[in-house]
Write a protein that holds these residues in place. Structure first.
Motif, PDB file in Angstrom:
ATOM      1  N   PHE A  55      10.381   4.918  -4.211  1.00  0.00           N
ATOM      2  CA  PHE A  55       9.290   5.821  -4.563  1.00  0.00           C
ATOM      3  C   PHE A  55       9.094   6.828  -3.429  1.00  0.00           C
ATOM      4  CE2 PHE A  55       7.764   2.117  -7.193  1.00  0.00           C
ATOM      5  CZ  PHE A  55       7.948   2.741  -8.424  1.00  0.00           C
ATOM      6  N   CYS A  56       9.338   8.102  -3.741  1.00  0.00           N
ATOM      7  CA  CYS A  56       9.120   9.192  -2.788  1.00  0.00           C
ATOM      8  C   CYS A  56       7.701   9.698  -3.010  1.00  0.00           C
ATOM      9  CB  CYS A  56      10.147  10.298  -3.025  1.00  0.00           C
ATOM     10  SG  CYS A  56       9.935  11.763  -2.001  1.00  0.00           S
ATOM     11  N   VAL A  57       6.804   9.350  -2.112  1.00  0.00           N
ATOM     12  CA  VAL A  57       5.371   9.624  -2.296  1.00  0.00           C
ATOM     13  C   VAL A  57       5.032  10.968  -1.658  1.00  0.00           C
ATOM     14  CG1 VAL A  57       3.034   8.787  -1.919  1.00  0.00           C
ATOM     15  CG2 VAL A  57       4.898   7.156  -2.294  1.00  0.00           C
ATOM     16  N   GLN A  58       4.928  11.996  -2.501  1.00  0.00           N
ATOM     17  CA  GLN A  58       4.537  13.322  -2.010  1.00  0.00           C
ATOM     18  C   GLN A  58       3.041  13.540  -2.301  1.00  0.00           C
ATOM     19  OE1 GLN A  58       7.197  16.820  -2.143  1.00  0.00           O
ATOM     20  NE2 GLN A  58       8.301  15.690  -3.733  1.00  0.00           N
ATOM     21  N   HIS A  59       2.217  12.758  -1.646  1.00  0.00           N
ATOM     22  CA  HIS A  59       0.760  12.835  -1.849  1.00  0.00           C
ATOM     23  C   HIS A  59       0.089  12.294  -0.599  1.00  0.00           C
ATOM     24  CE1 HIS A  59      -3.220  12.193  -3.483  1.00  0.00           C
ATOM     25  NE2 HIS A  59      -2.868  12.721  -4.647  1.00  0.00           N
ATOM     26  N   SER A  60      -0.785  13.102  -0.003  1.00  0.00           N
ATOM     27  CA  SER A  60      -1.375  12.725   1.274  1.00  0.00           C
ATOM     28  C   SER A  60      -2.429  11.635   1.150  1.00  0.00           C
ATOM     29  CB  SER A  60      -1.986  13.959   1.951  1.00  0.00           C
ATOM     30  OG  SER A  60      -3.031  14.505   1.154  1.00  0.00           O
ATOM     31  N   VAL A  92      12.693  -6.629 -10.774  1.00  0.00           N
ATOM     32  CA  VAL A  92      12.439  -7.135  -9.421  1.00  0.00           C
ATOM     33  C   VAL A  92      12.749  -8.625  -9.356  1.00  0.00           C
ATOM     34  CG1 VAL A  92      10.611  -7.629  -7.747  1.00  0.00           C
ATOM     35  CG2 VAL A  92      10.790  -5.356  -8.763  1.00  0.00           C
ATOM     36  N   ASP A  93      12.382  -9.347 -10.403  1.00  0.00           N
ATOM     37  CA  ASP A  93      12.694 -10.773 -10.463  1.00  0.00           C
ATOM     38  C   ASP A  93      14.206 -11.015 -10.475  1.00  0.00           C
ATOM     39  OD1 ASP A  93      10.025 -11.421 -10.480  1.00  0.00           O
ATOM     40  OD2 ASP A  93       9.889 -11.641 -12.660  1.00  0.00           O
ATOM     41  N   LYS A  94      14.966 -10.024 -10.935  1.00  0.00           N
ATOM     42  CA  LYS A  94      16.424 -10.142 -10.990  1.00  0.00           C
ATOM     43  C   LYS A  94      17.109  -9.686  -9.697  1.00  0.00           C
ATOM     44  CE  LYS A  94      16.756  -9.591 -16.016  1.00  0.00           C
ATOM     45  NZ  LYS A  94      17.266  -8.744 -17.124  1.00  0.00           N
ATOM     46  N   GLY A  95      16.307  -9.158  -8.756  1.00  0.00           N
ATOM     47  CA  GLY A  95      16.879  -8.790  -7.469  1.00  0.00           C
ATOM     48  C   GLY A  95      16.869  -7.324  -7.112  1.00  0.00           C
ATOM     49  N   VAL A  96      16.323  -6.459  -7.966  1.00  0.00           N
ATOM     50  CA  VAL A  96      16.197  -5.048  -7.621  1.00  0.00           C
ATOM     51  C   VAL A  96      15.143  -4.894  -6.515  1.00  0.00           C
ATOM     52  CG1 VAL A  96      15.530  -2.753  -8.445  1.00  0.00           C
ATOM     53  CG2 VAL A  96      16.908  -4.261  -9.902  1.00  0.00           C
ATOM     54  N   GLU A  97      15.477  -4.162  -5.469  1.00  0.00           N
ATOM     55  CA  GLU A  97      14.564  -3.939  -4.344  1.00  0.00           C
ATOM     56  C   GLU A  97      13.723  -2.684  -4.607  1.00  0.00           C
ATOM     57  OE1 GLU A  97      16.865  -3.984  -0.623  1.00  0.00           O
ATOM     58  OE2 GLU A  97      18.488  -4.867  -1.805  1.00  0.00           O
ATOM     59  N   VAL A  98      12.469  -2.706  -4.192  1.00  0.00           N
ATOM     60  CA  VAL A  98      11.575  -1.575  -4.402  1.00  0.00           C
ATOM     61  C   VAL A  98      10.893  -1.215  -3.088  1.00  0.00           C
ATOM     62  CG1 VAL A  98       9.685  -0.627  -5.762  1.00  0.00           C
ATOM     63  CG2 VAL A  98      11.144  -2.398  -6.752  1.00  0.00           C
ATOM     64  N   TYR A  99      10.972   0.072  -2.719  1.00  0.00           N
ATOM     65  CA  TYR A  99      10.342   0.555  -1.490  1.00  0.00           C
ATOM     66  C   TYR A  99       9.606   1.858  -1.795  1.00  0.00           C
ATOM     67  CZ  TYR A  99      13.870  -2.622   0.375  1.00  0.00           C
ATOM     68  OH  TYR A  99      14.663  -3.720   0.610  1.00  0.00           O
ATOM     69  N   ALA A 100       8.648   2.201  -0.948  1.00  0.00           N
ATOM     70  CA  ALA A 100       7.932   3.467  -1.058  1.00  0.00           C
ATOM     71  C   ALA A 100       7.808   4.086   0.326  1.00  0.00           C
ATOM     72  CB  ALA A 100       6.545   3.256  -1.669  1.00  0.00           C
ATOM     73  N   VAL A 127       8.367  16.188   4.860  1.00  0.00           N
ATOM     74  CA  VAL A 127       9.276  15.206   5.449  1.00  0.00           C
ATOM     75  C   VAL A 127       8.719  13.804   5.249  1.00  0.00           C
ATOM     76  CG1 VAL A 127       8.196  15.502   7.722  1.00  0.00           C
ATOM     77  CG2 VAL A 127      10.503  14.544   7.556  1.00  0.00           C
ATOM     78  N   LEU A 128       9.594  12.874   4.843  1.00  0.00           N
ATOM     79  CA  LEU A 128       9.171  11.484   4.710  1.00  0.00           C
ATOM     80  C   LEU A 128       8.958  10.888   6.089  1.00  0.00           C
ATOM     81  CD1 LEU A 128      11.385  10.056   1.813  1.00  0.00           C
ATOM     82  CD2 LEU A 128       9.094  11.016   1.711  1.00  0.00           C
ATOM     83  N   ARG A 129       7.837  10.199   6.263  1.00  0.00           N
ATOM     84  CA  ARG A 129       7.464   9.697   7.584  1.00  0.00           C
ATOM     85  C   ARG A 129       7.297   8.183   7.652  1.00  0.00           C
ATOM     86  NH1 ARG A 129       8.525  13.615  11.300  1.00  0.00           N
ATOM     87  NH2 ARG A 129       7.266  15.500  11.004  1.00  0.00           N
ATOM     88  N   ARG A 130       6.669   7.574   6.627  1.00  0.00           N
ATOM     89  CA  ARG A 130       6.198   6.198   6.795  1.00  0.00           C
ATOM     90  C   ARG A 130       6.348   5.378   5.507  1.00  0.00           C
ATOM     91  NH1 ARG A 130       2.450   9.750   6.035  1.00  0.00           N
ATOM     92  NH2 ARG A 130       2.533  10.373   8.223  1.00  0.00           N
ATOM     93  N   PRO A 131       6.590   4.080   5.636  1.00  0.00           N
ATOM     94  CA  PRO A 131       6.649   3.208   4.463  1.00  0.00           C
ATOM     95  C   PRO A 131       5.246   2.892   3.970  1.00  0.00           C
ATOM     96  CG  PRO A 131       7.000   1.912   6.440  1.00  0.00           C
ATOM     97  CD  PRO A 131       6.913   3.353   6.892  1.00  0.00           C
ATOM     98  N   LEU A 132       5.140   2.641   2.683  1.00  0.00           N
ATOM     99  CA  LEU A 132       3.898   2.196   2.064  1.00  0.00           C
ATOM    100  C   LEU A 132       4.164   0.902   1.304  1.00  0.00           C
ATOM    101  CD1 LEU A 132       2.430   5.480   0.487  1.00  0.00           C
ATOM    102  CD2 LEU A 132       1.811   4.437   2.676  1.00  0.00           C
ATOM    103  N   PRO A 133       3.156   0.055   1.161  1.00  0.00           N
ATOM    104  CA  PRO A 133       3.337  -1.179   0.382  1.00  0.00           C
ATOM    105  C   PRO A 133       3.497  -0.867  -1.108  1.00  0.00           C
ATOM    106  CG  PRO A 133       1.059  -0.964   1.109  1.00  0.00           C
ATOM    107  CD  PRO A 133       1.820   0.115   1.808  1.00  0.00           C
ATOM    108  N   VAL A 134       4.337  -1.667  -1.773  1.00  0.00           N
ATOM    109  CA  VAL A 134       4.527  -1.566  -3.214  1.00  0.00           C
ATOM    110  C   VAL A 134       4.006  -2.852  -3.844  1.00  0.00           C
ATOM    111  CG1 VAL A 134       6.152  -1.295  -5.100  1.00  0.00           C
ATOM    112  CG2 VAL A 134       6.539  -0.094  -2.941  1.00  0.00           C
ATOM    113  N   ILE A 135       3.154  -2.723  -4.845  1.00  0.00           N
ATOM    114  CA  ILE A 135       2.593  -3.860  -5.546  1.00  0.00           C
ATOM    115  C   ILE A 135       3.234  -3.929  -6.930  1.00  0.00           C
ATOM    116  CG2 ILE A 135       0.487  -4.949  -6.406  1.00  0.00           C
ATOM    117  CD1 ILE A 135      -1.033  -3.200  -4.315  1.00  0.00           C
ATOM    118  N   VAL A 136       3.978  -4.976  -7.192  1.00  0.00           N
ATOM    119  CA  VAL A 136       4.674  -5.116  -8.474  1.00  0.00           C
ATOM    120  C   VAL A 136       3.883  -6.060  -9.375  1.00  0.00           C
ATOM    121  CG1 VAL A 136       6.793  -5.836  -9.609  1.00  0.00           C
ATOM    122  CG2 VAL A 136       6.894  -4.676  -7.383  1.00  0.00           C
TER     123      VAL A 136
END
Length: 236
Positions: free
Chosen positions: A180-185, A208-216, A227-236
């Motif tokens: 997830f590319c988060v373009q929102h401040s 996700v249960d099958k092994g797909v990884e998710v990041y933001a 510019v992308l700077r920082r990771p954010l938590p992802v809630i599935v």
């Protein structure tokens, strides 16, 4: 991603016909610019608010200006040009920002794959200690109260198809990543928009249960650069 020259500023008057927006310049002149976002842009539109746009030197374009950044009703900044998301993620991988995707020798974009005739946004290969990696990028600009980012902002059968393709890659022994590319401040965390697209939300949980990884990862936005700077938590 630096803008050279820097983005120009105006005031958003309205968005219409999906691909167009009227903007008032500081001089008072009104122009029509291209809107590169085909989604609903829910919670991104605030008529009368500042917006920023780039200018193309392509003389064949009917609308040489492209809307890049909006001011939301809450006063946050949102990157509305979904075409920038893949390039932002590529840049972040190459600069070591996305730590989960380091160690690969080769990076390719728009590689055909899967059983549903898809194209993966980013394909990583050549790592000595890990399998090839398929990365699907999604731009996130929908924000609810208290910093909750959501995707998608409208029903997306295409998005669900991409999730199924990622799960297939895992079944075949590869890595598969939804980024997830988060373009929102104003976004502080990301999850699927179950109220908007319950099928997408359910499919995300399944893969996700099958092994797909998710990041933001969240971008800093300005008239000079995004510019992308920082990771954010992802809630599935």
């Amino acid at each position: 991603m630096k803008f050279q020259p820097a983005l120009d500023e105006g005031v958003l008057l309205r968005r219409y016909k999906r691909f167009l927006a009227d903007v008032r310049l500081p001089s008072g002149e009104q122009i029509t610019i291209h809107c590169p976002n085909t989604g609903s842009m829910k919670a991104c539109l605030a008529e009368g608010s500042p917006c920023w746009f780039s200018t193309s030197d392509n003389a064949k374009r009917k609308y040489p200006n492209t809307w890049e950044i909006a001011t939301t009703p809450a006063g946050d900044l949102a990157g509305v040009n979904t075409g920038r998301a893949n390039a932002l993620v590529v840049e972040a991988i190459e600069h070591g920002v996305i730590t989960e995707l380091q160690g690969y020798e080769t990076l390719k974009t728009e590689v055909r794959y899967g059983e549903e005739r898809s194209r993966i946004d980013i394909f990583l290969s050549g790592a000595a200690d890990r399998v090839d990696c398929y990365v699907e990028v999604k731009n996130v600009t929908l924000c609810e109260d208290a910093g909750q980012g959501l995707f998608p902002d409208s029903v997306s059968t295409r998005g669900s198809k991409h999730l199924r393709e990622l799960a297939l890659m895992v079944e075949q022994g590869h890595r598969a990543v939804l980024l997830f590319c988060v373009q929102h401040s104003g976004i502080e965390r990301v999850s699927a928009a179950a109220e908007i697209d319950p099928v997408y939300a359910a499919t995300l949980k399944e893969v996700v249960d099958k092994g797909v990884e998710v990041y933001a990862y969240q971008a800093d936005l300005s008239a000079q650069e995004i510019v992308l700077r920082r990771p954010l938590p992802v809630i599935v």
